[in-house]
Design a protein around this motif. Structure first.
Motif, PDB file in Angstrom:
ATOM      1  N   PHE A  85     -49.230 -79.281 -14.186  1.00 22.66           N
ATOM      2  CA  PHE A  85     -48.947 -78.256 -13.185  1.00 22.66           C
ATOM      3  C   PHE A  85     -48.911 -78.894 -11.800  1.00 22.66           C
ATOM      4  N   HIS A  86     -47.752 -78.893 -11.149  1.00 22.67           N
ATOM      5  CA  HIS A  86     -47.582 -79.563  -9.860  1.00 22.67           C
ATOM      6  C   HIS A  86     -47.593 -78.534  -8.733  1.00 22.67           C
ATOM      7  N   GLY A  87     -48.737 -77.914  -8.571  1.00 21.85           N
ATOM      8  CA  GLY A  87     -48.890 -76.911  -7.531  1.00 21.85           C
ATOM      9  C   GLY A  87     -50.354 -76.804  -7.141  1.00 21.85           C
ATOM     10  N   ASP A  88     -50.711 -75.688  -6.536  1.00 18.15           N
ATOM     11  CA  ASP A  88     -52.092 -75.445  -6.135  1.00 18.15           C
ATOM     12  C   ASP A  88     -52.942 -75.212  -7.380  1.00 18.15           C
ATOM     13  N   ARG A  89     -53.888 -76.112  -7.638  1.00 21.35           N
ATOM     14  CA  ARG A  89     -54.670 -76.056  -8.881  1.00 21.35           C
ATOM     15  C   ARG A  89     -55.982 -75.297  -8.728  1.00 21.35           C
ATOM     16  N   TYR A 269     -47.192 -72.757 -19.779  1.00 19.89           N
ATOM     17  CA  TYR A 269     -46.559 -71.455 -19.547  1.00 19.89           C
ATOM     18  C   TYR A 269     -46.643 -71.057 -18.075  1.00 19.89           C
ATOM     19  N   ILE A 270     -47.788 -71.322 -17.432  1.00 17.35           N
ATOM     20  CA  ILE A 270     -47.938 -71.003 -16.013  1.00 17.35           C
ATOM     21  C   ILE A 270     -46.989 -71.855 -15.172  1.00 17.35           C
ATOM     22  N   ALA A 271     -46.934 -73.156 -15.491  1.00 20.98           N
ATOM     23  CA  ALA A 271     -46.044 -74.056 -14.748  1.00 20.98           C
ATOM     24  C   ALA A 271     -44.588 -73.633 -14.912  1.00 20.98           C
ATOM     25  N   THR A 272     -44.203 -73.240 -16.118  1.00 17.79           N
ATOM     26  CA  THR A 272     -42.822 -72.801 -16.373  1.00 17.79           C
ATOM     27  C   THR A 272     -42.514 -71.503 -15.640  1.00 17.79           C
TER      28      THR A 272
END
Length: 277
Positions: A85-89, A269-272
């Motif tokens: 996941f390449h976002g706010d973790r 699923y969240i990343a997609t």
């Protein structure tokens, strides 16, 4: 070790496949599996209490063995999230950690003796009919539990998609992806197909999560039941112990792997859902 089956192996397995049910009505969805809810709630509380106590006792110096173990788990989960996941973790990593640990705890109940509930009732209360006490240890071997977990993940994924794209953007993507077009007429023709494909894709995610976890844990529980039923009694005590131990050691890998897969699929699923098409 299991007690001597009464009525044969089939009846023994059927007995252990029954849940402790409280019925609030005649409809199937009005029947509550008390054992699954109770065990899941208690294990969730144990996980939260364990990590809370470790956080309170955490030190920046040389960590204790307990703190080092918890830090190892947290770093492992955070690494998986960071790679996927390449976002706010800040919200995704706690969610992934909770899923991994909770599902691991739920799956690990499969390693406890099958006849422990009836033995406990018979020993503590002196009830001779404890053989008919229904209580299943493994919440993830109950389809209701896995569906519940999968539906929660499903709504979280939808929430991430709407938050990342906005309500209008999310709705537009449902109608215009994956088949894009510039001609308004073609766009209108493709809307039903795009919408149907997206609905199928979204609905397949909770079904896949629920059925994969349930199938593996239910199958593992059945194997334990077969071993316990086939090697019941004092004469076959030693072979039963050997077979149970061998399957338990192998089953530990399944327990951890299924928890890991459930966590990883949630992250994917969240990343997609947050990607713009």
């Amino acid at each position: 070790m299991a007690s001597e089956p009464q009525g044969g192996l089939t009846e023994y397995i059927q007995h252990h496949l029954h849940h402790n049910v409280v019925s609030l009505g005649d409809a199937p969805f009005m029947k509550i599996h008390v054992d699954s809810i109770l065990v899941a709630f208690l294990l969730g509380a144990v996980f939260c209490l364990w990590f809370w106590l470790m956080a309170r006792k955490a030190t920046s110096g040389v960590p204790s063995k307990g703190q080092a173990f918890v830090e190892l788990i947290v770093e492992f989960v955070d690494t998986q999230v960071k790679d996927t996941f390449h976002g706010d973790r800040r919200t995704v990593t706690p969610l992934a950690l909770s899923i991994f640990m909770w599902v691991t705890f739920l799956n690990a109940m499969d390693l406890l003796p099958l006849d422990a509930p009836s033995w406990t009732v018979k020993t503590a209360a002196g009830v001779e009919t404890a053989h008919h006490t229904f209580f299943r240890w493994v919440p993830t071997a109950d389809i209701n539990t896995t569906v519940g977990l999968a539906l929660v993940v499903f709504f979280i994924v939808l929430g991430h998609g709407i938050k990342a794209k906005g309500g209008l953007g999310f709705g537009k993507e449902l109608m215009t992806a994956p088949f894009h077009a510039h001609n308004p007429v073609v766009v209108a023709i493709l809307v039903p197909f795009n919408f149907l494909l997206n609905v199928v894709e979204y609905l397949s995610k909770p079904v896949s999560l629920a059925m994969r976890l349930f199938g593996n844990m239910y199958g593992g529980e059945l194997v334990f039941m077969l071993i316990a039923g086939l090697f019941a009694g004092w004469i076959s005590f030693l072979p039963g112990v050997i077979f149970n131990t061998a399957w338990a050691i192998f089953h530990i890998l399944i327990i951890l792997l299924q928890a890991f897969i459930f966590m990883m699929l949630t992250i994917v699923y969240i990343a997609t859902a947050r990607e713009h098409h």
